[in-house]
Design a protein around this motif. Sequence first.
Motif, PDB file in Angstrom:
ATOM      1  N   GLU A 179     -31.523 -38.284 -25.423  1.00 14.56           N
ATOM      2  CA  GLU A 179     -30.707 -39.506 -25.456  1.00 14.56           C
ATOM      3  C   GLU A 179     -29.588 -39.381 -26.491  1.00 14.56           C
ATOM      4  OE1 GLU A 179     -31.378 -44.346 -25.861  1.00 14.56           O
ATOM      5  OE2 GLU A 179     -32.902 -42.947 -26.597  1.00 14.56           O
ATOM      6  N   GLU A 180     -29.934 -38.875 -27.664  1.00 11.22           N
ATOM      7  CA  GLU A 180     -28.932 -38.707 -28.721  1.00 11.22           C
ATOM      8  C   GLU A 180     -27.846 -37.725 -28.298  1.00 11.22           C
ATOM      9  OE1 GLU A 180     -31.770 -39.405 -32.658  1.00 11.22           O
ATOM     10  OE2 GLU A 180     -31.586 -37.403 -31.754  1.00 11.22           O
ATOM     11  N   ALA A 181     -28.248 -36.605 -27.692  1.00 12.44           N
ATOM     12  CA  ALA A 181     -27.278 -35.583 -27.285  1.00 12.44           C
ATOM     13  C   ALA A 181     -26.349 -36.111 -26.197  1.00 12.44           C
ATOM     14  CB  ALA A 181     -28.000 -34.330 -26.810  1.00 12.44           C
ATOM     15  N   ILE A 182     -26.904 -36.798 -25.218  1.00 15.71           N
ATOM     16  CA  ILE A 182     -26.084 -37.337 -24.133  1.00 15.71           C
ATOM     17  C   ILE A 182     -25.079 -38.349 -24.683  1.00 15.71           C
ATOM     18  CG2 ILE A 182     -26.142 -38.794 -22.064  1.00 15.71           C
ATOM     19  CD1 ILE A 182     -28.784 -37.360 -21.338  1.00 15.71           C
ATOM     20  N   ASP A 187     -19.373 -39.548 -25.971  1.00 15.08           N
ATOM     21  CA  ASP A 187     -18.361 -40.109 -26.863  1.00 15.08           C
ATOM     22  C   ASP A 187     -17.379 -39.076 -27.398  1.00 15.08           C
ATOM     23  OD1 ASP A 187     -19.646 -42.526 -26.500  1.00 15.08           O
ATOM     24  OD2 ASP A 187     -20.812 -42.377 -28.363  1.00 15.08           O
ATOM     25  N   SER A 188     -17.828 -37.818 -27.546  1.00 16.08           N
ATOM     26  CA  SER A 188     -16.982 -36.808 -28.194  1.00 16.08           C
ATOM     27  C   SER A 188     -15.891 -36.262 -27.292  1.00 16.08           C
ATOM     28  CB  SER A 188     -17.842 -35.642 -28.693  1.00 16.08           C
ATOM     29  OG  SER A 188     -18.317 -34.861 -27.602  1.00 16.08           O
ATOM     30  N   GLY A 189     -16.119 -36.315 -25.984  1.00 16.83           N
ATOM     31  CA  GLY A 189     -15.125 -35.769 -25.061  1.00 16.83           C
ATOM     32  C   GLY A 189     -15.153 -34.261 -24.934  1.00 16.83           C
ATOM     33  N   THR A 190     -16.103 -33.596 -25.577  1.00 16.74           N
ATOM     34  CA  THR A 190     -16.219 -32.142 -25.443  1.00 16.74           C
ATOM     35  C   THR A 190     -16.628 -31.796 -24.016  1.00 16.74           C
ATOM     36  OG1 THR A 190     -16.938 -31.994 -27.751  1.00 16.74           O
ATOM     37  CG2 THR A 190     -17.294 -30.053 -26.371  1.00 16.74           C
ATOM     38  N   ARG A 191     -15.941 -30.853 -23.421  1.00 13.33           N
ATOM     39  CA  ARG A 191     -16.182 -30.493 -22.020  1.00 13.33           C
ATOM     40  C   ARG A 191     -17.491 -29.720 -21.880  1.00 13.33           C
ATOM     41  NH1 ARG A 191     -11.689 -27.159 -18.475  1.00 13.33           N
ATOM     42  NH2 ARG A 191     -12.809 -27.108 -16.477  1.00 13.33           N
ATOM     43  N   ASP A 210      -8.719 -22.880 -22.408  1.00 12.99           N
ATOM     44  CA  ASP A 210      -8.211 -22.936 -23.779  1.00 12.99           C
ATOM     45  C   ASP A 210      -8.571 -24.269 -24.439  1.00 12.99           C
ATOM     46  OD1 ASP A 210      -6.913 -22.255 -26.098  1.00 12.99           O
ATOM     47  OD2 ASP A 210      -4.906 -22.773 -25.362  1.00 12.99           O
ATOM     48  N   GLU A 211      -9.842 -24.522 -24.569  1.00 12.18           N
ATOM     49  CA  GLU A 211     -10.332 -25.706 -25.281  1.00 12.18           C
ATOM     50  C   GLU A 211     -11.786 -25.474 -25.666  1.00 12.18           C
ATOM     51  OE1 GLU A 211     -11.418 -29.256 -22.826  1.00 12.18           O
ATOM     52  OE2 GLU A 211     -10.418 -28.116 -21.213  1.00 12.18           O
ATOM     53  N   ARG A 212     -12.241 -26.282 -26.589  1.00 14.46           N
ATOM     54  CA  ARG A 212     -13.631 -26.175 -27.020  1.00 14.46           C
ATOM     55  C   ARG A 212     -14.556 -26.624 -25.893  1.00 14.46           C
ATOM     56  NH1 ARG A 212     -16.559 -29.204 -32.173  1.00 14.46           N
ATOM     57  NH2 ARG A 212     -17.625 -27.331 -32.899  1.00 14.46           N
TER      58      ARG A 212
END
Length: 268
Positions: A179-182, A187-191, A210-212
Amino acid sequence: MTSLDVITERSDPAVQRIIDVTKHSRSVVRTALIEDTEPLVQCVRAGLDFIEVYGLESHPVPSQLLAACQERNIPVRLMGPSIVNQVFKGDKKPKTFGIARVPKPCRLEDLAGTTGDLIVLDGVKIVGNIGAIVRTAFALGAGGIVLVDSDLVSIADRRLVRASRGYVFSLPVVLASREEAIGYFRDSGTRLMAFGADGELGVGDLRGIDERLALLFGSEKTGASSEFEGLSVNTVSISMNPAAESLNVSVSAGIALHERARWNLSGR
């Protein structure tokens, strides 16, 4: 070579400290046992706060380890054979070992201050696999690792320290519930890139992004949880012989990190 003091008495406070840290049932993990020269040197370089480092009276402490300890003002002593037998009993007796204070646990929010891709292990519980991934992630420039429902209570777990050869303290490793990871990745927007058998992308396609990224791996039996599918997730597969059932998760992570190594190690 500098002459080192030898512990010969059971009453020395260090002896009970080491016995306490080897107990399997500790509810609160404040100190960790680091075993063998290579992990010790790596942990010293990572800035781990050592109480003391020890060697066997019958084996000289390697000069590399002595130099690393001297640079950080870490005390080093030897231990007599009878004391070593009392400390480790039936366990394997390392020739060098040390007691270190466990650093404050990393949080998901701390990952924002790092560069490099994130590795997310969802339900991966075999500590040997986790340790191998930690070593590879550090070597190939990953920014951190998120362990989701791993059953570990601390990254200072003696098995994990051994399996990672001490590298578990060299990059952020976060223990999180699913739950915490999801919530964090929503919220972070990391792909997110989820690895599985029938991905829309091949692992080689990761080279051109070319992105994190957050590289998501599930257990070999069940894969990543379907709960992650509610996020914006791309799927990735690794080409392999169809007669083979699957790849070990640490091998899969290593292949993915190799494809991303140029981006992760580019010194952005």
